[in-house]
Design a protein around this motif. Structure first.
Motif, short mmCIF file in Angstrom:
data_model
loop_
_atom_site.label_atom_id
_atom_site.label_comp_id
_atom_site.label_asym_id
_atom_site.label_seq_id
_atom_site.Cartn_x
_atom_site.Cartn_y
_atom_site.Cartn_z
N MET A 1 0.82 -1.21 0.00
CA MET A 1 0.00 0.00 0.00
C MET A 1 0.86 1.27 0.00
O MET A 1 0.51 2.25 -0.65
CB MET A 1 -0.95 -0.01 1.20
CG MET A 1 -2.05 -1.04 1.08
SD MET A 1 -3.06 -1.16 2.54
CE MET A 1 -4.18 0.21 2.27
N MET A 2 1.99 1.24 0.70
CA MET A 2 2.87 2.41 0.68
C MET A 2 3.48 2.63 -0.70
O MET A 2 3.66 3.78 -1.13
CB MET A 2 3.98 2.27 1.73
CG MET A 2 3.51 2.51 3.15
SD MET A 2 2.67 4.09 3.39
CE MET A 2 3.97 5.24 3.04
N LYS A 3 3.78 1.55 -1.42
CA LYS A 3 4.28 1.69 -2.79
C LYS A 3 3.20 2.30 -3.69
O LYS A 3 3.50 3.15 -4.54
CB LYS A 3 4.73 0.34 -3.33
CG LYS A 3 5.99 -0.17 -2.68
CD LYS A 3 6.35 -1.54 -3.19
CE LYS A 3 7.56 -2.10 -2.46
NZ LYS A 3 7.90 -3.47 -2.91
N VAL B 1 0.73 4.26 -2.68
CA VAL B 1 0.60 5.67 -2.28
C VAL B 1 1.72 6.49 -2.93
O VAL B 1 1.48 7.58 -3.47
CB VAL B 1 0.63 5.81 -0.74
CG1 VAL B 1 0.81 7.27 -0.33
CG2 VAL B 1 -0.64 5.26 -0.13
N GLY B 2 2.94 5.98 -2.88
CA GLY B 2 4.07 6.69 -3.48
C GLY B 2 3.91 6.89 -4.98
O GLY B 2 4.17 7.96 -5.51
N LEU C 1 1.04 6.86 -6.72
CA LEU C 1 -0.06 7.80 -6.98
C LEU C 1 0.35 9.24 -6.67
O LEU C 1 0.00 10.16 -7.41
CB LEU C 1 -1.29 7.40 -6.16
CG LEU C 1 -2.03 6.15 -6.61
CD1 LEU C 1 -3.08 5.76 -5.59
CD2 LEU C 1 -2.67 6.36 -7.98
N PHE C 2 1.09 9.42 -5.59
CA PHE C 2 1.55 10.77 -5.24
C PHE C 2 2.49 11.31 -6.30
O PHE C 2 2.36 12.46 -6.73
CB PHE C 2 2.22 10.76 -3.86
CG PHE C 2 2.67 12.11 -3.42
CD1 PHE C 2 1.76 13.02 -2.91
CD2 PHE C 2 4.00 12.48 -3.51
CE1 PHE C 2 2.16 14.28 -2.50
CE2 PHE C 2 4.42 13.73 -3.10
CZ PHE C 2 3.50 14.64 -2.60
N ALA D 1 -4.23 8.80 -3.59
CA ALA D 1 -3.10 8.54 -2.70
C ALA D 1 -3.50 8.77 -1.25
O ALA D 1 -3.17 7.96 -0.37
CB ALA D 1 -1.91 9.42 -3.08
N GLY D 2 -4.20 9.84 -0.99
CA GLY D 2 -4.66 10.12 0.37
C GLY D 2 -5.65 9.09 0.87
O GLY D 2 -5.62 8.71 2.04
N VAL E 1 -5.90 5.87 -0.06
CA VAL E 1 -5.18 4.62 0.23
C VAL E 1 -4.38 4.77 1.52
O VAL E 1 -4.35 3.85 2.35
CB VAL E 1 -4.27 4.22 -0.96
CG1 VAL E 1 -3.39 3.04 -0.60
CG2 VAL E 1 -5.11 3.89 -2.18
N PHE E 2 -3.77 5.93 1.73
CA PHE E 2 -3.01 6.16 2.95
C PHE E 2 -3.92 6.15 4.18
O PHE E 2 -3.57 5.58 5.21
CB PHE E 2 -2.25 7.48 2.86
CG PHE E 2 -1.31 7.71 4.00
CD1 PHE E 2 -0.18 6.93 4.15
CD2 PHE E 2 -1.56 8.71 4.92
CE1 PHE E 2 0.70 7.14 5.21
CE2 PHE E 2 -0.70 8.93 5.98
CZ PHE E 2 0.44 8.14 6.13
N LEU F 1 -4.81 2.62 4.98
CA LEU F 1 -3.67 1.97 5.64
C LEU F 1 -3.61 2.35 7.11
O LEU F 1 -3.41 1.49 7.98
CB LEU F 1 -2.37 2.34 4.94
CG LEU F 1 -1.08 1.81 5.58
CD1 LEU F 1 -1.08 0.29 5.62
CD2 LEU F 1 0.13 2.33 4.84
#
Length: 83
Positions: free
Chosen positions: A20-22, A24-25, A27-28, A50-51, A53-54, A57
């Motif tokens: 999920m962090m990948k 977010v990164g 998408l950002f 991105a927001g 998904v973050f 998480l």
């Protein structure tokens, strides 16, 4: 109440959290690149995703932390019963 009866499905967010962090990164970064290219609407959509998904998480991590706290408390009670 025992460890096995309390939660049938224990969250383990290490692997999914990294994925999920990948996401977010990516998408950002896409949002920033679209913003720099002048496509503000698409950039806003990417940054919003991105927001979202973050935020999901963070919610899942909060649930996992609560589960860990409860399960640790149960384990301590069971340990006290053995002594």
């Amino acid at each position: 109440m025992s460890y096995e009866n309390r939660y049938k499905h224990k969250l383990n967010m290490l692997e999914p959290g990294l994925i999920m962090m990948k996401i977010v990164g990516a998408l950002f970064l896409a949002g920033v690149l679209f913003w720099a290219a002048g496509w503000q609407r698409l950039a806003v959509v990417m940054l919003f995703l991105a927001g979202a998904v973050f935020a999901a998480l963070l919610l899942l991590l909060a649930v996992e932390a609560h589960q860990d706290k409860v399960l640790n408390h149960i384990a301590m009670e069971e340990n006290d019963g053995l002594e």
